[in-house]
Design a protein around this motif. Structure first.
Motif, PDB file in Angstrom:
ATOM      1  N   GLY A 184      21.108 -49.031 -44.105  1.00  0.00           N
ATOM      2  CA  GLY A 184      20.385 -49.259 -45.346  1.00  0.00           C
ATOM      3  C   GLY A 184      20.705 -48.243 -46.418  1.00  0.00           C
ATOM      4  N   PRO A 185      20.209 -48.469 -47.639  1.00  0.00           N
ATOM      5  CA  PRO A 185      20.465 -47.544 -48.741  1.00  0.00           C
ATOM      6  C   PRO A 185      19.738 -46.218 -48.552  1.00  0.00           C
ATOM      7  N   SER A 186      20.287 -45.181 -49.166  1.00  0.00           N
ATOM      8  CA  SER A 186      19.696 -43.845 -49.114  1.00  0.00           C
ATOM      9  C   SER A 186      19.505 -43.344 -50.542  1.00  0.00           C
ATOM     10  N   ASN A 187      18.338 -42.732 -50.818  1.00  0.00           N
ATOM     11  CA  ASN A 187      18.085 -42.197 -52.153  1.00  0.00           C
ATOM     12  C   ASN A 187      19.041 -41.057 -52.480  1.00  0.00           C
ATOM     13  N   LEU A 188      19.568 -41.076 -53.694  1.00  0.00           N
ATOM     14  CA  LEU A 188      20.309 -39.918 -54.177  1.00  0.00           C
ATOM     15  C   LEU A 188      19.294 -38.904 -54.699  1.00  0.00           C
ATOM     16  N   LEU A 189      19.382 -37.679 -54.212  1.00  0.00           N
ATOM     17  CA  LEU A 189      18.414 -36.637 -54.560  1.00  0.00           C
ATOM     18  C   LEU A 189      19.112 -35.418 -55.130  1.00  0.00           C
ATOM     19  N   ILE A 190      18.383 -34.704 -55.975  1.00  0.00           N
ATOM     20  CA  ILE A 190      18.789 -33.350 -56.351  1.00  0.00           C
ATOM     21  C   ILE A 190      18.241 -32.439 -55.262  1.00  0.00           C
ATOM     22  N   LEU A 191      19.111 -31.630 -54.680  1.00  0.00           N
ATOM     23  CA  LEU A 191      18.722 -30.772 -53.562  1.00  0.00           C
ATOM     24  C   LEU A 191      18.809 -29.310 -53.953  1.00  0.00           C
ATOM     25  N   ALA A 192      17.841 -28.536 -53.467  1.00  0.00           N
ATOM     26  CA  ALA A 192      17.797 -27.116 -53.804  1.00  0.00           C
ATOM     27  C   ALA A 192      17.099 -26.338 -52.696  1.00  0.00           C
ATOM     28  N   SER A 193      17.229 -25.026 -52.755  1.00  0.00           N
ATOM     29  CA  SER A 193      16.512 -24.144 -51.837  1.00  0.00           C
ATOM     30  C   SER A 193      15.044 -24.064 -52.243  1.00  0.00           C
ATOM     31  N   PRO A 194      14.113 -23.944 -51.290  1.00  0.00           N
ATOM     32  CA  PRO A 194      12.689 -23.794 -51.641  1.00  0.00           C
ATOM     33  C   PRO A 194      12.413 -22.519 -52.438  1.00  0.00           C
ATOM     34  N   THR A 195      13.368 -21.601 -52.481  1.00  0.00           N
ATOM     35  CA  THR A 195      13.157 -20.317 -53.174  1.00  0.00           C
ATOM     36  C   THR A 195      13.476 -20.383 -54.662  1.00  0.00           C
ATOM     37  N   ILE A 196      13.948 -21.506 -55.177  1.00  0.00           N
ATOM     38  CA  ILE A 196      14.339 -21.570 -56.589  1.00  0.00           C
ATOM     39  C   ILE A 196      13.117 -21.484 -57.487  1.00  0.00           C
TER      40      ILE A 196
END
Length: 321
Positions: A184-196
């Motif tokens: 199935g399809p997967s969402n495109l996400l902006i990914l980052a560290s929790p520390t940003i």
């Protein structure tokens, strides 16, 4: 009620192979998949795959499984006579042909692997294919999507496994090819560290201008989509690194020195563990689907090995291994 078997070479959707018949007959003799694998010189999963493909082909169970033991089902008994007849004809034909012209036919399958697939060269896939086509030569290589598409059209690559963003301009650019979704399809996400910085981490396209970006190389479909959307939104992206190594991107993002854009499936473990956080931007991002891409065969059916490889990819095999 037993299902009648009509075995012909022109059966619609037919991909039954001689090696599958050989495997079926070997399992009927041993009633054990592991022992059959040893006799055939392949892995036990390869034997299971061949039997499963045969059962899917006919839409019936050929064996009843009780623990580690297997027994012929009523349909399996019905097919056994056909299988023996076919195999006897093959042996007689092979004897005649090898007396005239001894040769070994080697079937080749070239698979190109794109960005963020989670698929590497070290995989049971080659064993599955070789288990069905014992003389198959399977080559797997990683590359840029656009380069692999050129190789596909030139006949140098048979199947491309890569992410295809759900966008009209991407789909239109692939309209001359056959696209087979793998899952199935997967969402495109902006990914980052929790520390940003949480002040800059907002559900707004401006977030993309607030951090350095680590992105896939150009000539990848995902990067084509990102650049297109950035241009459409008049965004000037601060791209500090480009690479085809998904693991490297995730490791850098976890340090907090930059952010990236990936399908959620490519960072599932990191998102689940909380080592990476994800943000969706409805006005910018969309879905992406892992797909197997092949040539559109106009005058002839795809080669059996290509057809089998595509079928394995699209059967949910990757989620099971």
């Amino acid at each position: 009620m037993l299902k009648a078997f009509i075995v012909t070479e022109t059966q619609k959707g037919h991909i039954m192979t001689l090696s599958q018949i050989h495997t079926f007959l070997t399992v009927t003799q041993t009633l054990n998949f592991s022992q059959a694998a040893k006799i055939l010189g392949v892995t036990q999963p390869a034997v299971s795959t061949q039997i499963q493909l045969l059962e899917e082909e006919f839409g019936v169970r050929l064996f009843n499984r009780v623990g580690r033991r297997v027994f012929l089902s009523p349909n399996g008994i019905l097919f056994l006579d056909h299988a023996k007849s076919i195999w006897d004809q093959v042996k007689n034909t092979s004897k005649i042909m090898t007396e005239k012209m001894p040769a070994i036919k080697v079937e080749q399958l070239s698979v190109g692997i794109g960005f963020a697939t989670g698929f590497t060269r070290n995989t049971p896939f080659t064993s599955f294919v070789r288990g069905t086509y014992k003389n198959a030569t399977v080559s797997i290589h990683q590359g840029l999507d656009q380069d692999m598409i050129s190789e596909l059209l030139a006949g140098k690559t048979d199947i491309i496994l890569t992410h295809v963003p759900d966008a009209p301009h991407i789909k239109n650019g692939l309209s001359h090819l056959s696209i087979h979704p793998v899952g199935g399809p997967s969402n495109l996400l902006i990914l980052a560290s929790p520390t940003i910085s949480k002040e800059k981490w907002q559900r707004d396209v401006g977030t993309l201008k607030s951090f350095p970006l680590i992105l896939p190389n150009k000539k990848n479909l995902l990067r084509d989509f990102i650049d297109y959307e950035a241009q459409k939104n008049a965004l000037s992206l601060n791209v500090t690194m480009e690479t085809t190594d998904t693991d490297l991107i995730l490791k850098i993002v976890m340090t907090g020195v930059g952010i990236t854009i990936l399908p959620a499936s490519a960072a599932k473990n990191e998102l689940d563990s909380g080592s990476i956080i994800g943000l969706s931007l409805p006005d910018f991002l969309a879905n992406s689907t892992l797909c197997a891409i092949t040539r559109q065969e106009v005058d002839a059916e795809p080669a059996p090995l290509v057809k089998l490889g595509t079928r394995i990819f699209t059967s949910g095999w990757m989620e099971k291994t």
